[in-house]
Design a protein around this motif. Structure first.
Motif, PDB file in Angstrom:
ATOM      1  N   GLU A 283       0.728  -1.246  -0.064  1.00  0.00           N
ATOM      2  CA  GLU A 283      -0.063  -0.015   0.154  1.00  0.00           C
ATOM      3  C   GLU A 283       0.972   1.226   0.203  1.00  0.00           C
ATOM      4  OE1 GLU A 283      -3.479  -2.025   2.721  1.00  0.00           O
ATOM      5  OE2 GLU A 283      -1.998  -0.816   3.735  1.00  0.00           O
ATOM      6  N   THR A 284       0.531   2.280  -0.823  1.00  0.00           N
ATOM      7  CA  THR A 284       1.434   3.553  -0.699  1.00  0.00           C
ATOM      8  C   THR A 284       1.388   4.081   0.337  1.00  0.00           C
ATOM      9  OG1 THR A 284      -0.331   4.711  -1.537  1.00  0.00           O
ATOM     10  CG2 THR A 284       0.919   4.091  -3.369  1.00  0.00           C
ATOM     11  N   THR A 285       0.469   3.853   1.489  1.00  0.00           N
ATOM     12  CA  THR A 285       0.845   4.567   2.587  1.00  0.00           C
ATOM     13  C   THR A 285       1.953   4.261   3.449  1.00  0.00           C
ATOM     14  OG1 THR A 285      -0.697   2.887   3.657  1.00  0.00           O
ATOM     15  CG2 THR A 285      -1.882   4.751   3.131  1.00  0.00           C
ATOM     16  N   GLY A 363      -8.853   3.582  -2.549  1.00  0.00           N
ATOM     17  CA  GLY A 363      -9.098   4.716  -1.549  1.00  0.00           C
ATOM     18  C   GLY A 363     -10.255   4.061  -0.701  1.00  0.00           C
ATOM     19  N   ARG A 364     -10.075   3.790   0.564  1.00  0.00           N
ATOM     20  CA  ARG A 364     -11.225   3.147   1.346  1.00  0.00           C
ATOM     21  C   ARG A 364     -11.095   3.703   2.762  1.00  0.00           C
ATOM     22  NH1 ARG A 364     -11.886  -3.010   1.133  1.00  0.00           N
ATOM     23  NH2 ARG A 364     -13.993  -2.430   1.665  1.00  0.00           N
ATOM     24  N   ARG A 365     -12.142   3.676   3.353  1.00  0.00           N
ATOM     25  CA  ARG A 365     -12.451   4.530   4.789  1.00  0.00           C
ATOM     26  C   ARG A 365     -13.498   3.502   5.382  1.00  0.00           C
ATOM     27  NH1 ARG A 365     -13.585  10.244   3.055  1.00  0.00           N
ATOM     28  NH2 ARG A 365     -13.209   9.550   0.996  1.00  0.00           N
ATOM     29  N   GLN A 366     -13.428   3.634   6.807  1.00  0.00           N
ATOM     30  CA  GLN A 366     -14.284   2.999   7.712  1.00  0.00           C
ATOM     31  C   GLN A 366     -15.646   3.679   7.564  1.00  0.00           C
ATOM     32  OE1 GLN A 366     -13.265   1.954  11.798  1.00  0.00           O
ATOM     33  NE2 GLN A 366     -15.421   2.559  12.370  1.00  0.00           N
ATOM     34  N   SER A 367     -15.694   5.128   7.672  1.00  0.00           N
ATOM     35  CA  SER A 367     -16.821   5.960   7.957  1.00  0.00           C
ATOM     36  C   SER A 367     -16.312   7.322   7.346  1.00  0.00           C
ATOM     37  CB  SER A 367     -17.425   6.058   8.908  1.00  0.00           C
ATOM     38  OG  SER A 367     -16.626   6.693   9.950  1.00  0.00           O
ATOM     39  N   PHE A 368     -17.405   8.249   7.428  1.00  0.00           N
ATOM     40  CA  PHE A 368     -17.007   9.617   6.969  1.00  0.00           C
ATOM     41  C   PHE A 368     -16.393  10.285   8.082  1.00  0.00           C
ATOM     42  CE2 PHE A 368     -20.598  10.082  10.106  1.00  0.00           C
ATOM     43  CZ  PHE A 368     -20.202  11.170  10.746  1.00  0.00           C
ATOM     44  N   THR A 369     -15.849   9.640   9.006  1.00  0.00           N
ATOM     45  CA  THR A 369     -15.060  10.257  10.273  1.00  0.00           C
ATOM     46  C   THR A 369     -13.581  10.108   9.838  1.00  0.00           C
ATOM     47  OG1 THR A 369     -14.989   8.579  11.590  1.00  0.00           O
ATOM     48  CG2 THR A 369     -16.799  10.130  12.203  1.00  0.00           C
ATOM     49  N   ALA A 371     -10.444  10.132   6.611  1.00  0.00           N
ATOM     50  CA  ALA A 371      -9.870  10.256   5.040  1.00  0.00           C
ATOM     51  C   ALA A 371      -9.794   8.874   4.528  1.00  0.00           C
ATOM     52  CB  ALA A 371      -8.811  11.218   5.157  1.00  0.00           C
ATOM     53  N   ALA A 372      -9.892   8.913   3.312  1.00  0.00           N
ATOM     54  CA  ALA A 372      -9.630   7.598   2.718  1.00  0.00           C
ATOM     55  C   ALA A 372      -8.097   7.351   2.615  1.00  0.00           C
ATOM     56  CB  ALA A 372     -10.223   7.853   1.171  1.00  0.00           C
ATOM     57  N   ALA A 373      -7.706   6.115   2.449  1.00  0.00           N
ATOM     58  CA  ALA A 373      -6.304   5.983   2.398  1.00  0.00           C
ATOM     59  C   ALA A 373      -6.119   4.546   1.436  1.00  0.00           C
ATOM     60  CB  ALA A 373      -5.620   5.430   3.596  1.00  0.00           C
ATOM     61  N   SER A 374      -5.150   4.081   0.972  1.00  0.00           N
ATOM     62  CA  SER A 374      -4.816   2.991   0.341  1.00  0.00           C
ATOM     63  C   SER A 374      -4.885   1.614   1.030  1.00  0.00           C
ATOM     64  CB  SER A 374      -3.266   2.975  -0.506  1.00  0.00           C
ATOM     65  OG  SER A 374      -2.441   2.973   0.661  1.00  0.00           O
ATOM     66  N   ARG A 375      -5.973   0.832   0.617  1.00  0.00           N
ATOM     67  CA  ARG A 375      -6.365  -0.211   1.428  1.00  0.00           C
ATOM     68  C   ARG A 375      -6.646  -1.358   0.319  1.00  0.00           C
ATOM     69  NH1 ARG A 375      -8.239   1.266   6.518  1.00  0.00           N
ATOM     70  NH2 ARG A 375      -7.886  -0.885   6.882  1.00  0.00           N
ATOM     71  N   MET A 376      -6.527  -2.542   0.897  1.00  0.00           N
ATOM     72  CA  MET A 376      -6.860  -3.756   0.247  1.00  0.00           C
ATOM     73  C   MET A 376      -8.468  -3.770  -0.027  1.00  0.00           C
ATOM     74  SD  MET A 376      -3.947  -6.469   1.681  1.00  0.00           S
ATOM     75  CE  MET A 376      -3.678  -5.607   3.116  1.00  0.00           C
ATOM     76  N   ARG A 377      -8.649  -4.890  -1.021  1.00  0.00           N
ATOM     77  CA  ARG A 377     -10.113  -5.029  -1.220  1.00  0.00           C
ATOM     78  C   ARG A 377     -10.134  -6.529  -1.175  1.00  0.00           C
ATOM     79  NH1 ARG A 377      -9.455  -1.834  -6.732  1.00  0.00           N
ATOM     80  NH2 ARG A 377      -7.383  -3.081  -6.466  1.00  0.00           N
ATOM     81  N   ASN A 378     -10.203  -7.471  -2.319  1.00  0.00           N
ATOM     82  CA  ASN A 378     -10.076  -9.030  -2.113  1.00  0.00           C
ATOM     83  C   ASN A 378      -8.651  -9.088  -2.844  1.00  0.00           C
ATOM     84  OD1 ASN A 378     -12.978  -8.993  -1.903  1.00  0.00           O
ATOM     85  ND2 ASN A 378     -13.290  -8.562  -4.080  1.00  0.00           N
ATOM     86  N   THR A 379      -7.998  -9.699  -1.796  1.00  0.00           N
ATOM     87  CA  THR A 379      -6.534  -9.919  -1.751  1.00  0.00           C
ATOM     88  C   THR A 379      -6.101 -11.426  -1.818  1.00  0.00           C
ATOM     89  OG1 THR A 379      -6.320  -8.002  -0.629  1.00  0.00           O
ATOM     90  CG2 THR A 379      -4.237  -9.033  -1.314  1.00  0.00           C
ATOM     91  N   ALA A 460     -12.253 -15.822   1.700  1.00  0.00           N
ATOM     92  CA  ALA A 460     -12.623 -15.703   3.012  1.00  0.00           C
ATOM     93  C   ALA A 460     -12.846 -14.296   3.609  1.00  0.00           C
ATOM     94  CB  ALA A 460     -11.861 -16.488   4.118  1.00  0.00           C
ATOM     95  N   PRO A 461     -14.032 -13.983   4.386  1.00  0.00           N
ATOM     96  CA  PRO A 461     -14.061 -12.560   4.536  1.00  0.00           C
ATOM     97  C   PRO A 461     -13.064 -12.320   5.755  1.00  0.00           C
ATOM     98  CG  PRO A 461     -15.712 -14.030   5.832  1.00  0.00           C
ATOM     99  CD  PRO A 461     -14.957 -14.891   4.711  1.00  0.00           C
ATOM    100  N   GLY A 462     -12.763 -11.177   6.042  1.00  0.00           N
ATOM    101  CA  GLY A 462     -11.843 -10.589   6.661  1.00  0.00           C
ATOM    102  C   GLY A 462     -12.008  -9.139   7.257  1.00  0.00           C
ATOM    103  N   PHE A 463     -11.548  -8.860   8.445  1.00  0.00           N
ATOM    104  CA  PHE A 463     -11.660  -7.284   9.040  1.00  0.00           C
ATOM    105  C   PHE A 463     -10.387  -6.815   9.170  1.00  0.00           C
ATOM    106  CE2 PHE A 463     -15.040  -9.813  10.471  1.00  0.00           C
ATOM    107  CZ  PHE A 463     -16.349  -9.249  10.086  1.00  0.00           C
ATOM    108  N   CYS A 464     -10.003  -5.506   8.443  1.00  0.00           N
ATOM    109  CA  CYS A 464      -8.718  -4.937   8.532  1.00  0.00           C
ATOM    110  C   CYS A 464      -8.765  -3.656   8.764  1.00  0.00           C
ATOM    111  CB  CYS A 464      -8.226  -4.901   6.880  1.00  0.00           C
ATOM    112  SG  CYS A 464      -6.741  -4.359   6.527  1.00  0.00           S
ATOM    113  N   GLY A 465      -7.849  -3.417   9.717  1.00  0.00           N
ATOM    114  CA  GLY A 465      -7.640  -2.314  10.304  1.00  0.00           C
ATOM    115  C   GLY A 465      -6.375  -1.599  10.141  1.00  0.00           C
ATOM    116  N   SER A 466      -6.582  -0.256   9.732  1.00  0.00           N
ATOM    117  CA  SER A 466      -5.382   0.739   9.212  1.00  0.00           C
ATOM    118  C   SER A 466      -5.497   2.288   9.501  1.00  0.00           C
ATOM    119  CB  SER A 466      -4.772   0.221   7.855  1.00  0.00           C
ATOM    120  OG  SER A 466      -3.775   0.954   7.389  1.00  0.00           O
ATOM    121  N   ILE A 467      -4.865   2.948   8.930  1.00  0.00           N
ATOM    122  CA  ILE A 467      -5.088   4.603   9.178  1.00  0.00           C
ATOM    123  C   ILE A 467      -6.485   4.751   8.730  1.00  0.00           C
ATOM    124  CG2 ILE A 467      -4.167   4.792   6.842  1.00  0.00           C
ATOM    125  CD1 ILE A 467      -2.558   7.187   8.061  1.00  0.00           C
ATOM    126  N   SER A 468      -7.064   4.330   7.853  1.00  0.00           N
ATOM    127  CA  SER A 468      -8.216   5.011   7.811  1.00  0.00           C
ATOM    128  C   SER A 468      -9.537   4.057   8.365  1.00  0.00           C
ATOM    129  CB  SER A 468      -8.676   5.011   6.231  1.00  0.00           C
ATOM    130  OG  SER A 468      -8.631   3.739   5.484  1.00  0.00           O
TER     131      SER A 468
END
Length: 490
Positions: A283-285, A363-369, A371-379, A460-468
């Motif tokens: 990720e570019t972050t 560019g993905r984020r948890q919610s409007f609170t 800012a978007a950041a480079s994040r994985m999708r289906n990897t 398989a489904p997953g939950f990913c935490g990062s800067i956004s």
């Protein structure tokens, strides 16, 4: 004669807009275009608005009782302002024109910019015709079709009852479900104007068994996007049976002996190690933070030639599937690694500006609170040329990691992951169950030891935490062989 669309900044307080309050549609174009023009007139290089509406509910069954039902409704917006290589992000719950203007003004001030003088002209940004992915795919009808609260509770209680029937020595049994409905609208000063609805659901079972000093705890979870009938069609009987069987085997399993072993790692959630130990480093972050060893390796070999890996947002119903990212860019497939050679990084808008790597719809984020950041999708690691039998036949003594558990990853790819369900491999055959195994390694080393990939890709489904924040992602792989890895145990 062309219509003059320029406003004077002193006219802004008198403007009247009638945006649809219960839906993000074309009526939002005029106020957002005006605000984007105001930001450009103030000297910002780029401005983006992200509007969001959420309808979320979760349900928890413990033993034979529904112990928690948690609903959440939220509405809000965020504005991101760029000036040079700097940017800032401000969020608000006030979606009125005045509320959005106040958030914009705050963002501008953080970057040292001021609203233009009263007699300054404010150009209205020409937004594209609304790209409405929700309307295109009939997503506006999804929410009413989802399971009712009563149905959620009934299905979860039936699933935990199945655990009671199928497992022995039970200490606790739980069923969990959530439904997350999200409507988003993105408008930006480059003309982006796009809307989408996302529906994400997940259901899972967990089981703790104990007999004297022997204990085993395991869980199983499924996830889906885009199917309102997901919970109704969940095969909880099969899920309970598989979970009970695996927990029973691990209850009396021997502890693994520490050492260095070749391992066969199962498909499906086995892909979590690639996601955590390698995916984040692409990720570019991570390039911006100078925490990836692969920053200057594009075009070079970073993995075994048997390994090809993708990140994409297009697989039907997968947990990380999105029609557009949170910056309004359509989903696409991104080839990360091809036959061991690093091909691409995952880039959001800011990451692309700062690193030069092209945007990838990531560019993905948890919610409007956030800012978007480079994040994985289906990897996932792509299927290879071998059969599962080929993989096992290549191992004289090693460990089969059938189900991965939790773990931790360092900033530059050092990792340790527990294995919830493991078995000893002897002379190419599974011989006995093992517990307590912990895989320890470093991404840039382990990537070169994945020497064989089978043909049975599973996601398989997953939950990913990062800067956004925390987002929904997919992990996956076929069965793979790792030539050697440090295994912690007893």
């Amino acid at each position: 004669m062309l219509k003059n669309t320029l406003l004077l900044s002193k006219q802004l307080p008198t403007l009247q807009y009638s945006s649809t309050p219960e839906r993000f549609d074309e009526t939002w174009e005029a106020p957002l275009a005006t605000l984007l023009g105001l930001g450009r007139a103030a000297g910002a290089d780029f401005i983006e608005f992200f509007l969001e509406r959420v309808n979320y509910i979760s349900c928890l069954a413990e033993e034979d009782t529904i112990t928690s039902i948690t609903p959440r409704l939220s509405t809000g917006a965020g504005v991101r302002v760029f000036k040079g290589h700097g940017d800032c992000y401000v969020s608000t719950n006030d979606l009125s024109f005045a509320g959005l203007k106040a958030a914009l003004e705050k963002g501008l001030s953080i970057l040292g910019l001021q609203l233009p003088a009263p007699n300054a002209f404010i150009p209205e940004i020409n937004l594209e015709l609304l790209r409405d992915y929700a309307a295109k795919r009939g997503k506006d009808s999804w929410l009413p079709l989802c399971s009712s609260i009563r149905e959620m509770g009934e299905i979860l209680l039936e699933s935990t009852a199945q655990l009671q029937q199928k497992a022995n020595h039970i200490q606790s049994r739980r069923g969990t479900y959530f439904r997350d409905w999200q409507e988003v609208l993105v408008a930006a000063s480059d003309g982006t104007f796009a809307r989408d609805i996302r529906l994400t659901q997940s259901v899972g079972l967990s089981l703790l068994c104990a007999d004297g000093s022997d204990r085993a705890s395991m869980g199983e979870r499924g996830g889906n996007t885009s199917d309102p009938n997901f919970l109704k069609t969940w095969d909880y009987q099969e899920a309970a049976e598989q979970l009970a069987e695996s927990t029973g085997k691990m209850l009396y399993a021997d502890y693994v002996e520490s050492g260095t072993y070749p391992i066969i790692m199962a498909n499906h959630f086995g892909g979590v190690i690639f996601h955590e130990a390698c995916g984040h480093l692409l990720e570019t972050t991570q390039i911006e933070r100078k925490t990836t060893p692969f920053a200057d390796k594009k075009g070079e070999k970073i993995a075994h030639e048997s390994l090809t890996a993708w990140d994409e947002g297009r697989t039907e119903n997968a947990f990380g599937t999105i029609d557009m990212d949170d910056e309004g860019m359509p989903a696409q497939r991104t080839l990360l690694i091809e036959k061991g050679v690093l091909k691409n990084f995952l880039a959001d808008r800011a990451g692309s500006w700062r690193t030069g790597h092209p945007r990838t719809g990531s560019g993905r984020r948890q919610s409007f609170t956030f800012a978007a950041a480079s994040r994985m999708r289906n990897t996932y690691i792509a299927p290879g040329e071998y059969t599962i039998e080929d993989l096992f036949a290549s191992v004289d003594k090693g460990i089969y990691c059938k189900k991965m558990g939790g773990g931790s990853v360092g900033a530059t790819g050092q990792f340790n992951f527990g294995v919830d369900e493991a078995y000893l491999i002897e002379n190419g055959k599974i011989t006995k169950p093992l517990k307590g195994a912990i895989l320890i390694g470093e991404a840039k080393e382990i990537m070169n030891k994945i020497s064989m990939c089978s043909q049975d890709l599973s996601l398989a489904p997953g939950f990913c935490g990062s800067i956004s924040g925390s987002i929904y992602t997919t992990v996956g792989q076929p069965h793979i062989k790792v030539d050697s890895i440090t295994v912690g145990g007893r």
